[in-house]
Write a protein that holds these residues in place. Sequence first.
Motif, mmCIF file in Angstrom:
data_model
loop_
_atom_site.group_PDB
_atom_site.id
_atom_site.type_symbol
_atom_site.label_atom_id
_atom_site.label_comp_id
_atom_site.label_asym_id
_atom_site.label_seq_id
_atom_site.Cartn_x
_atom_site.Cartn_y
_atom_site.Cartn_z
ATOM 1 N N ARG A 217 12.076 -18.425 62.952
ATOM 2 C CA ARG A 217 11.496 -19.713 62.547
ATOM 3 C C ARG A 217 10.628 -20.284 63.669
ATOM 4 O O ARG A 217 9.550 -20.831 63.419
ATOM 5 C CB ARG A 217 12.625 -20.683 62.187
ATOM 6 C CG ARG A 217 12.192 -22.115 61.901
ATOM 7 C CD ARG A 217 11.334 -22.221 60.657
ATOM 8 N NE ARG A 217 10.894 -23.594 60.432
ATOM 9 C CZ ARG A 217 9.875 -23.923 59.663
ATOM 10 N NH1 ARG A 217 9.177 -22.984 59.041
ATOM 11 N NH2 ARG A 217 9.543 -25.183 59.497
ATOM 12 N N GLN A 310 20.429 -34.210 68.922
ATOM 13 C CA GLN A 310 19.019 -33.830 68.811
ATOM 14 C C GLN A 310 18.437 -33.817 70.215
ATOM 15 O O GLN A 310 17.845 -34.783 70.675
ATOM 16 C CB GLN A 310 18.266 -34.853 67.942
ATOM 17 C CG GLN A 310 16.847 -34.436 67.588
ATOM 18 C CD GLN A 310 16.809 -33.455 66.430
ATOM 19 O OE1 GLN A 310 17.573 -33.549 65.498
ATOM 20 N NE2 GLN A 310 15.903 -32.498 66.498
ATOM 21 N N THR A 317 9.247 -31.129 66.014
ATOM 22 C CA THR A 317 9.587 -32.468 65.517
ATOM 23 C C THR A 317 11.046 -32.468 65.053
ATOM 24 O O THR A 317 11.706 -31.418 65.022
ATOM 25 C CB THR A 317 8.682 -32.852 64.339
ATOM 26 O OG1 THR A 317 8.986 -31.981 63.229
ATOM 27 C CG2 THR A 317 7.210 -32.727 64.703
ATOM 28 N N GLU A 318 11.538 -33.630 64.644
ATOM 29 C CA GLU A 318 12.903 -33.714 64.127
ATOM 30 C C GLU A 318 13.071 -32.903 62.854
ATOM 31 O O GLU A 318 14.180 -32.506 62.496
ATOM 32 C CB GLU A 318 13.277 -35.180 63.869
ATOM 33 C CG GLU A 318 13.429 -35.994 65.144
ATOM 34 C CD GLU A 318 13.884 -37.414 64.869
ATOM 35 O OE1 GLU A 318 14.189 -37.729 63.693
ATOM 36 O OE2 GLU A 318 13.940 -38.206 65.832
ATOM 37 N N GLU A 319 11.941 -32.627 62.175
ATOM 38 C CA GLU A 319 11.985 -31.811 60.939
ATOM 39 C C GLU A 319 11.777 -30.334 61.252
ATOM 40 O O GLU A 319 11.579 -29.507 60.352
ATOM 41 C CB GLU A 319 10.915 -32.285 59.950
ATOM 42 C CG GLU A 319 11.139 -33.690 59.395
ATOM 43 C CD GLU A 319 10.805 -34.789 60.405
ATOM 44 O OE1 GLU A 319 9.878 -34.564 61.230
ATOM 45 O OE2 GLU A 319 11.488 -35.831 60.401
ATOM 46 N N ASN A 320 11.782 -29.990 62.544
ATOM 47 C CA ASN A 320 11.590 -28.604 62.991
ATOM 48 C C ASN A 320 10.220 -28.037 62.625
ATOM 49 O O ASN A 320 10.083 -26.840 62.329
ATOM 50 C CB ASN A 320 12.697 -27.684 62.457
ATOM 51 C CG ASN A 320 13.977 -27.822 63.262
ATOM 52 O OD1 ASN A 320 13.942 -28.073 64.468
ATOM 53 N ND2 ASN A 320 15.103 -27.680 62.593
ATOM 54 N N THR A 321 9.217 -28.885 62.623
ATOM 55 C CA THR A 321 7.839 -28.417 62.483
ATOM 56 C C THR A 321 7.169 -28.499 63.855
ATOM 57 O O THR A 321 7.675 -29.165 64.765
ATOM 58 C CB THR A 321 7.055 -29.274 61.467
ATOM 59 O OG1 THR A 321 7.065 -30.638 61.912
ATOM 60 C CG2 THR A 321 7.676 -29.182 60.083
ATOM 61 N N ARG A 323 5.012 -29.545 66.920
ATOM 62 C CA ARG A 323 4.527 -30.821 67.425
ATOM 63 C C ARG A 323 3.236 -30.575 68.214
ATOM 64 O O ARG A 323 3.299 -30.113 69.358
ATOM 65 C CB ARG A 323 5.589 -31.450 68.344
ATOM 66 C CG ARG A 323 5.256 -32.871 68.795
ATOM 67 C CD ARG A 323 6.217 -33.326 69.887
ATOM 68 N NE ARG A 323 7.612 -33.346 69.454
ATOM 69 C CZ ARG A 323 8.181 -34.356 68.799
ATOM 70 N NH1 ARG A 323 7.469 -35.436 68.507
ATOM 71 N NH2 ARG A 323 9.463 -34.299 68.446
#
Length: 330
Positions: A217, A310, A317-321, A323
Amino acid sequence: MLDLTLYDPFGNMQFTDTNCFLCGTIITHEHRTPVFGEWLQDKYNLGKKELLLLDKSVTTFSQLTIPCCDHCHTHYVLPLEAEIEEAASNGITGLQALNQQKVFQWIGKMYYGTLINELIKEASPYVTPEYAVSEDPKMLGKFRSFFQVLQSMRVPMVFSDFLPCSLFFVEVNPAEDDLPFEYQDELTTMAFSIKLGSLAIICTLLDNGIIGRALGRLSQVTEGQQLHPIQLAEYKARVFYAAYIFNVVPEYFIRPVKPEDDHLVLDTLIDDVTNEIFNPWDMTAYAHMLEEMLKPWGIREQEILQNPRQPLSFLLTEENTFRPMEKLER
């Protein structure tokens, strides 16, 4: 008939300045090859740059050499370095397009070259190392397995449906990047990273690609992106920590050789029944690793773990996308 015999220096700990590191041939002290290729030293002006070795001694890139016979130097080491140099001249796409077994061999040679220097020193009666690699049977077994597959540099070898490592290729944004060359390795976990201009390669040796799949990922969300240097540091922390908790050592088996064969075929086996592949992820241990990688920016563990659920991330990002970051703002 082509000689497909592998060399095993670990049986009788044959680590000297008068045995070729790759084939074991008896040589003189003058027969050496650089651990870091001459083209690399020339391109990044590394010759006089200092290196700290495991025993805390200091050397330079140009002084770090390993025993190598003329045949192995001419037929295997120099051609490999030339292939990597040409591929690297085309950046990340050039190295990704190269046969990945060649990249493994190149990184493996640098890693093993550093190890060989340590083992040769330990064989000296005048040296008493604080931590003797040669006295750790588990580590020696791991190094022995690694050298078995590294000999694909010299003996034609096909790996059956696996590569003995995970490779991560990362492109660095030049906006705030002032390090043309950077190198780091961990002897015991077999994690390695090298930065060549805007290209960074991170590698975990002897994991058969398992860490690469586990961090798939991370590779996906950063693919095609240019990373800020602090994001590269975090990327390395994630890979190096995965190598730290990796808990198995692959075994390699050579298929029976027939008289007409011109190469070896290796199969592999990993014991995932009696051993967990990864030890549990420990957030504090990961924070230690990340803190070490973030030293140039002075970021401490307390800041990293401000939110224990976290941890601080410059990369995701917090959504694991991904940054996006061109300049660091804190």
